[in-house]
Write an enzyme that holds these catalytic residues in place. Structure first.
Site, PDB file in Angstrom:
ATOM      1  N   LYS A   1      -1.303  -2.202   7.725  1.00  0.00           N
ATOM      2  CA  LYS A   1      -2.550  -1.520   8.053  1.00  0.00           C
ATOM      3  C   LYS A   1      -3.355  -2.383   9.021  1.00  0.00           C
ATOM      4  O   LYS A   1      -3.496  -3.588   8.836  1.00  0.00           O
ATOM      5  CB  LYS A   1      -3.352  -1.292   6.774  1.00  0.00           C
ATOM      6  CG  LYS A   1      -4.709  -0.652   6.982  1.00  0.00           C
ATOM      7  CD  LYS A   1      -5.440  -0.550   5.656  1.00  0.00           C
ATOM      8  CE  LYS A   1      -6.842   0.013   5.855  1.00  0.00           C
ATOM      9  NZ  LYS A   1      -7.594   0.066   4.583  1.00  0.00           N
TER      10      LYS A   1
ATOM     11  N   ARG B   1       0.856  -1.184   0.000  1.00  0.00           N
ATOM     12  CA  ARG B   1       0.000   0.000   0.000  1.00  0.00           C
ATOM     13  C   ARG B   1       0.894   1.236   0.000  1.00  0.00           C
ATOM     14  O   ARG B   1       2.039   1.195   0.464  1.00  0.00           O
ATOM     15  CB  ARG B   1      -0.883   0.033   1.247  1.00  0.00           C
ATOM     16  CG  ARG B   1      -1.841  -1.141   1.389  1.00  0.00           C
ATOM     17  CD  ARG B   1      -2.564  -1.057   2.723  1.00  0.00           C
ATOM     18  NE  ARG B   1      -3.545  -2.116   2.885  1.00  0.00           N
ATOM     19  CZ  ARG B   1      -3.301  -3.298   3.446  1.00  0.00           C
ATOM     20  NH1 ARG B   1      -2.071  -3.572   3.897  1.00  0.00           N
ATOM     21  NH2 ARG B   1      -4.248  -4.202   3.566  1.00  0.00           N
TER      22      ARG B   1
ATOM     23  N   ARG C   1      -1.045  -1.511  -7.023  1.00  0.00           N
ATOM     24  CA  ARG C   1      -1.197  -2.625  -6.061  1.00  0.00           C
ATOM     25  C   ARG C   1      -2.149  -3.680  -6.631  1.00  0.00           C
ATOM     26  O   ARG C   1      -1.879  -4.875  -6.560  1.00  0.00           O
ATOM     27  CB  ARG C   1      -1.708  -2.072  -4.733  1.00  0.00           C
ATOM     28  CG  ARG C   1      -2.082  -3.124  -3.681  1.00  0.00           C
ATOM     29  CD  ARG C   1      -2.378  -2.402  -2.370  1.00  0.00           C
ATOM     30  NE  ARG C   1      -3.241  -3.144  -1.474  1.00  0.00           N
ATOM     31  CZ  ARG C   1      -2.822  -4.040  -0.588  1.00  0.00           C
ATOM     32  NH1 ARG C   1      -1.543  -4.328  -0.508  1.00  0.00           N
ATOM     33  NH2 ARG C   1      -3.681  -4.643   0.223  1.00  0.00           N
TER      34      ARG C   1
ATOM     35  N   TYR D   1      -9.602 -10.496  -6.897  1.00  0.00           N
ATOM     36  CA  TYR D   1      -8.653 -10.932  -7.909  1.00  0.00           C
ATOM     37  C   TYR D   1      -9.072 -12.251  -8.563  1.00  0.00           C
ATOM     38  O   TYR D   1      -8.682 -12.531  -9.691  1.00  0.00           O
ATOM     39  CB  TYR D   1      -7.253 -11.008  -7.299  1.00  0.00           C
ATOM     40  CG  TYR D   1      -6.922  -9.700  -6.630  1.00  0.00           C
ATOM     41  CD1 TYR D   1      -6.783  -8.533  -7.386  1.00  0.00           C
ATOM     42  CD2 TYR D   1      -6.878  -9.591  -5.246  1.00  0.00           C
ATOM     43  CE1 TYR D   1      -6.562  -7.307  -6.778  1.00  0.00           C
ATOM     44  CE2 TYR D   1      -6.651  -8.363  -4.626  1.00  0.00           C
ATOM     45  CZ  TYR D   1      -6.504  -7.235  -5.410  1.00  0.00           C
ATOM     46  OH  TYR D   1      -6.297  -6.013  -4.809  1.00  0.00           O
TER      47      TYR D   1
ATOM     48  N   HIS E   1      -2.819   3.095  -6.115  1.00  0.00           N
ATOM     49  CA  HIS E   1      -3.506   1.925  -5.566  1.00  0.00           C
ATOM     50  C   HIS E   1      -3.786   0.896  -6.659  1.00  0.00           C
ATOM     51  O   HIS E   1      -3.799  -0.314  -6.394  1.00  0.00           O
ATOM     52  CB  HIS E   1      -4.811   2.333  -4.879  1.00  0.00           C
ATOM     53  CG  HIS E   1      -5.352   1.265  -3.969  1.00  0.00           C
ATOM     54  ND1 HIS E   1      -4.690   0.846  -2.835  1.00  0.00           N
ATOM     55  CD2 HIS E   1      -6.472   0.511  -4.034  1.00  0.00           C
ATOM     56  CE1 HIS E   1      -5.381  -0.111  -2.236  1.00  0.00           C
ATOM     57  NE2 HIS E   1      -6.472  -0.336  -2.949  1.00  0.00           N
TER      58      HIS E   1
ATOM     59  N   HIS F   1      -4.261  -8.567   3.649  1.00  0.00           N
ATOM     60  CA  HIS F   1      -5.709  -8.462   3.818  1.00  0.00           C
ATOM     61  C   HIS F   1      -6.123  -9.133   5.129  1.00  0.00           C
ATOM     62  O   HIS F   1      -5.573 -10.164   5.515  1.00  0.00           O
ATOM     63  CB  HIS F   1      -6.443  -9.147   2.663  1.00  0.00           C
ATOM     64  CG  HIS F   1      -6.395  -8.379   1.386  1.00  0.00           C
ATOM     65  ND1 HIS F   1      -6.636  -8.957   0.146  1.00  0.00           N
ATOM     66  CD2 HIS F   1      -6.144  -7.074   1.132  1.00  0.00           C
ATOM     67  CE1 HIS F   1      -6.528  -8.032  -0.795  1.00  0.00           C
ATOM     68  NE2 HIS F   1      -6.230  -6.893  -0.224  1.00  0.00           N
TER      69      HIS F   1
END
Length: 360
Positions: A229, A205, A311, A342, A308, A333
């Site tokens: 994150k 990120r 990514r 995806y 983004h 994630h």
């Protein structure tokens, strides 16, 4: 502590005293579980709601600190409908469905805490009636829908390498006639290409890239130590691997980092900028990286490309060669539900691969 978290914590501490006492109590309750960035978003959402209450005459408070529990307790459903309409139709700019959903979710969290968890001195709930319990917040992030929006707007196959190559050379040829743009290109193209390459070969990120320090990088083992994150243990950094393609780009940039950007030895940041007029380089900002990628993307012929989406480009490419669980771990994630994007993005690619196999 990451740079972004430190900055958000300072802003949170500045804004919190301007909130009603019960909001301050709620934020303190949430501190162990949520990052300063998330809590700051909560405060901004409450500022918006309380400001609207006062403007509409639904609160007699002279400031947000004076908003009372009774005023929240006696809100009618049509008031909440009115606030939702305000968010979607206000003259100074409407909010997206995602933003409206987030703002309403923030209110639901606060009202739930006040009515179900917090107690007064007699062990009664602080809020006797919870109007937000009647409000349904619809899910806005369906992986299939997100994938549909991304199709055709990310880099695929050879484009991943071509974009990095364009930053190294092609952009310079395109702006050669513009002295200011060309000077900036000569100064920064190795750094900029390195950033793009790192994201396209690791899926980091932008906030994770900004927070990287030189000591977080192990070039020989193609490894980074990243503040992920949502991880509230600020002393722990997650090891994240990057592909071989980024290794040479990082080595080249590192050879220039100190001399090119006049980086003082005390500066730990990996990626440095040297703004006009400054005698020393400093850590690049999130906004600077975002704007930098947009600048190159427009000239590259991909005006919809953002940092983004780099990514997303990596993740789609990575998922084709790995399973959903490895992709989830690589991207950091919290749930495989997010990673399902995806799976949908690669449906077309997989079907084409089957057809090619059949033809052979």
């Amino acid at each position: 502590m990451s740079v972004q978290k430190n900055d958000d914590r300072k802003k949170l501490d500045q804004k919190l005293p301007l909130m009603p006492w019960f909001v301050q109590q709620f934020i303190d309750y949430k501190r162990p579980d949520l990052s300063p960035s998330t809590l700051l978003e909560y405060i901004r959402d409450y500022e918006s709601f309380f400001g609207w209450l006062r403007a509409e005459g639904l609160s007699q408070a002279g400031s947000n600190t004076e908003i009372t529990l009774l005023e929240l307790e006696t809100l009618h459903m049509d008031s909440i409908v009115g606030y939702r309409l305000h968010l979607t139709t206000r003259a100074e700019g409407t909010n997206t469905r995602v933003t409206v959903s987030r703002k309403l979710s923030a209110l639901r969290s606060l009202f739930h805490y006040l009515s179900q968890i917090a107690e007064d001195e007699n062990f009664y709930p602080l809020l006797k009636r919870n109007i937000m319990a009647k409000v349904e917040v619809k899910r806005t992030h369906k992986p299939k829908d997100t994938a549909a929006k991304l199709k055709g707007k990310i880099l695929e196959d050879e484009e991943l390498l071509e974009f990095v190559g364009y930053i190294y050379e092609g952009y310079g040829r395109d702006v050669e006639g513009n002295k200011q743009a060309y000077y900036s290109f000569q100064l920064n193209h190795e750094r900029d290409a390195c950033i793009a390459s790192l994201i396209l070969n690791s899926g980091l990120r932008v906030s994770e890239v900004v927070n990287l320090n030189v000591d977080d990088l192990d070039v020989n083992n193609k490894l980074l130590y990243v503040t992920r994150k949502g991880n509230n243990d600020e002393t722990f950094k997650t090891p994240v691997y990057f592909r071989e393609q980024a290794k040479d780009d990082l080595a080249l940039y590192l050879s220039l980092r100190q001399s090119r950007y006049k980086t003082p030895k005390r500066e730990k940041a990996l990626f440095i900028s040297l703004p006009n007029g400054r005698q020393e380089g400093k850590r690049m900002t999130k906004r600077a990286i975002q704007e930098m990628i947009i600048k190159y993307a427009k000239r590259f012929g991909k005006p919809y490309l953002t940092v983004h989406k780099l990514r997303h480009s990596f993740a789609t490419d990575y998922y084709l060669q790995n399973d959903i669980y490895k992709t989830k771990e690589q991207l950091g994630h919290a749930s495989t539900e997010t990673t399902e994007i995806y799976a949908h993005l690669t449906d077309k690619t997989m079907s084409e691969a089957i057809e090619r196999r059949t033809d052979n």
